[in-house]
Design a protein around this motif. Structure first.
Motif, short mmCIF file in Angstrom:
data_model
loop_
_atom_site.label_atom_id
_atom_site.label_comp_id
_atom_site.label_asym_id
_atom_site.label_seq_id
_atom_site.Cartn_x
_atom_site.Cartn_y
_atom_site.Cartn_z
N TYR A 145 -65.70 -118.02 76.59
CA TYR A 145 -64.79 -117.07 77.22
C TYR A 145 -65.40 -115.67 77.24
CZ TYR A 145 -60.98 -120.50 77.08
OH TYR A 145 -60.20 -121.60 77.26
N TYR A 146 -66.01 -115.29 76.12
CA TYR A 146 -66.60 -113.97 76.03
C TYR A 146 -67.75 -113.84 77.04
CZ TYR A 146 -69.18 -109.97 74.30
OH TYR A 146 -69.85 -108.77 74.22
N LEU A 147 -68.61 -114.83 77.10
CA LEU A 147 -69.74 -114.78 78.01
C LEU A 147 -69.29 -114.76 79.47
CD1 LEU A 147 -72.16 -117.25 76.18
CD2 LEU A 147 -72.36 -114.75 76.33
N MET A 148 -68.22 -115.49 79.77
CA MET A 148 -67.67 -115.45 81.13
C MET A 148 -67.18 -114.05 81.47
SD MET A 148 -65.67 -119.07 81.72
CE MET A 148 -65.32 -118.69 83.44
N SER A 149 -66.53 -113.38 80.51
CA SER A 149 -66.02 -112.04 80.78
C SER A 149 -67.15 -111.05 81.02
CB SER A 149 -65.14 -111.56 79.61
OG SER A 149 -65.92 -111.16 78.50
N ILE A 150 -68.30 -111.28 80.40
CA ILE A 150 -69.44 -110.39 80.53
C ILE A 150 -70.25 -110.68 81.81
CG2 ILE A 150 -71.71 -109.79 79.54
CD1 ILE A 150 -69.49 -108.52 78.02
N LEU A 151 -70.41 -111.97 82.14
CA LEU A 151 -71.42 -112.36 83.12
C LEU A 151 -70.90 -112.91 84.45
CD1 LEU A 151 -73.89 -114.18 80.68
CD2 LEU A 151 -74.21 -111.92 81.72
N ARG A 152 -69.68 -113.43 84.47
CA ARG A 152 -69.27 -114.23 85.63
C ARG A 152 -69.28 -113.47 86.95
NH1 ARG A 152 -63.47 -117.14 85.69
NH2 ARG A 152 -62.80 -114.94 85.73
N SER A 187 -74.36 -117.72 92.39
CA SER A 187 -73.89 -118.72 93.36
C SER A 187 -72.56 -119.33 92.93
CB SER A 187 -74.92 -119.83 93.51
OG SER A 187 -75.03 -120.58 92.29
N GLY A 188 -72.24 -119.20 91.62
CA GLY A 188 -71.01 -119.79 91.11
C GLY A 188 -71.19 -121.17 90.54
N ILE A 189 -72.36 -121.78 90.76
CA ILE A 189 -72.63 -123.13 90.27
C ILE A 189 -73.34 -123.03 88.93
CG2 ILE A 189 -73.80 -125.32 90.74
CD1 ILE A 189 -73.59 -124.58 93.74
N GLY A 196 -71.13 -120.01 85.38
CA GLY A 196 -70.86 -120.11 86.82
C GLY A 196 -69.53 -119.47 87.15
N ASP A 197 -68.94 -119.89 88.25
CA ASP A 197 -67.70 -119.29 88.71
C ASP A 197 -66.52 -119.63 87.80
OD1 ASP A 197 -66.08 -117.79 90.40
OD2 ASP A 197 -65.55 -119.52 91.62
N GLY A 198 -66.40 -120.89 87.45
CA GLY A 198 -65.28 -121.30 86.59
C GLY A 198 -65.70 -122.24 85.49
N GLU A 199 -66.98 -122.30 85.23
CA GLU A 199 -67.52 -123.25 84.25
C GLU A 199 -68.67 -122.61 83.49
OE1 GLU A 199 -69.44 -127.79 84.17
OE2 GLU A 199 -69.34 -126.65 86.05
#
Length: 224
Positions: free
Chosen positions: A111-118, A177-179, A211-214
Motif C-alpha cells: 500500500y505504501y509503495l503504491m501511494s509513492i509510485l503508482r 503503463s499500469g501493467i 502497476g495501476d491496481g496491482e
C-alpha cells in the motif's frame, strides 16, 4: 429527496460511525469529504455525479487544480483540503515505515509503495534501506527514467547502502503503463543488484513492481 429525508442509518456519517468506514461506498466517503450539496442536489447525489464525471475516485484525486475546480460544487478551497488529506494519508503510511518499525506486513508495504509510485508518469526506482532487524533506516527514489535503459547502477546502490549502514534492502519501481508484470529487464537488474550487494553482505529481501491496481512481489514468486 434531501439528505435529511434519508433513513438515519443510511446517512454517510451515521453509517460510518455504526458500521465503520469500510462499509461506505466511494460516493458516501466522498460525500463526507464534500459535506454539503448544491442547489437541486444533496451531497450524495453530487458525489455520485462527480464520480461519474471523473470516472473514478482515483481520477478525481489525481485531477489538477483546473480540472477539479471546473466542476460545480468544487473549488480552490476543496482542492486544497483534498491535497492536504492525500498528503496526510501518505505521511501516515510513511510513518509506519520509519526507523523502529519492523517490516512485518507485506500488504502494508505494498500500500505504501503504491501511494509513492503508482501515479508517476516516469519510471522511478525506489529503495527501502533496512537494518539487521528489518527496520527502515531510510527510503528514497534513487533513479528515474526508463529502467529498461540500464539507468540503475549497482555501484551507486551499494555505495548508498553502505552510507546508511544497511543490512538489507527492499527494491521497488513502477510501470507507468499500469501493467505490473515484471519484464526480463526487471529480473536482470534484480539479479545484478543482488549479486553486487551480496559481495558486501547486504541482502535484497524483495523487489516490488507497482502497476495501476496491482503490486507484484519477486519474493512471493520465488525469484529472490
Amino acid at each position: 429527496m434531501t439528505l435529511h429525508q434519508l433513513p438515519k442509518d443510511s446517512m454517510p456519517r451515521e453509517k460510518l460511525l455504526s458500521r465503520g468506514s469500510h462499509a461506505l461506498s466511494d460516493a458516501e466517503l466522498l460525500a463526507i469529504f464534500l459535506r454539503t450539496g448544491i442547489k437541486g442536489k444533496n451531497v450524495i447525489q453530487l458525489a455520485d455525479d462527480l464520480l461519474a464525471d471523473f470516472g473514478s475516485l482515483r481520477a478525481l484525486f489525481s485531477a489538477t487544480n483546473d480540472e477539479f475546480c471546473r466542476h460545480k460544487g468544487l473549488g480552490v478551497a476543496k482542492y486544497v483540503q483534498l491535497q492536504a488529506v492525500l498528503e496526510m494519508s501518505q505521511r501516515y503510511l510513511s510513518e509506519t515505515l520509519q526507523r523502529g518499525d519492523s517490516l512485518n506486513s507485506p500488504e502494508h508495504t505494498k500500500y505504501y509503495l503504491m501511494s509513492i509510485l503508482r501515479d508517476r508518469q516516469r519510471e522511478a526506482f525506489y529503495i527501502l534501506f533496512l537494518d539487521n532487524q528489518n527496520r527502515v533506516i531510510a527510503d528514497e527514489v534513487m533513479f528515474e527514467g526508463t529502467i529498461d535503459a540500464a539507468s540503475v547502477y549497482p555501484r551507486e546502490v551499494v555505495k548508498r547502502a553502505l552510507e546508511h549502514n544497511a543490512a538489507a534492502l527492499i527494491l521497488a519501481h513502477n510501470h507507468p503503463s499500469g501493467i505490473a508484470e515484471p519484464s526480463q529487464a526487471d529480473r536482470r537488474i534484480t539479479r545484478r543488484l543482488s549479486d553486487a550487494l551480496g559481495l558486501v553482505d547486504i541482502r535484497v529481501l524483495d523487489h516490488f513492481v507497482v502497476g495501476d491496481g496491482e503490486v507484484v512481489s519477486f519474493a512471493e514468486r520465488g525469484w529472490i
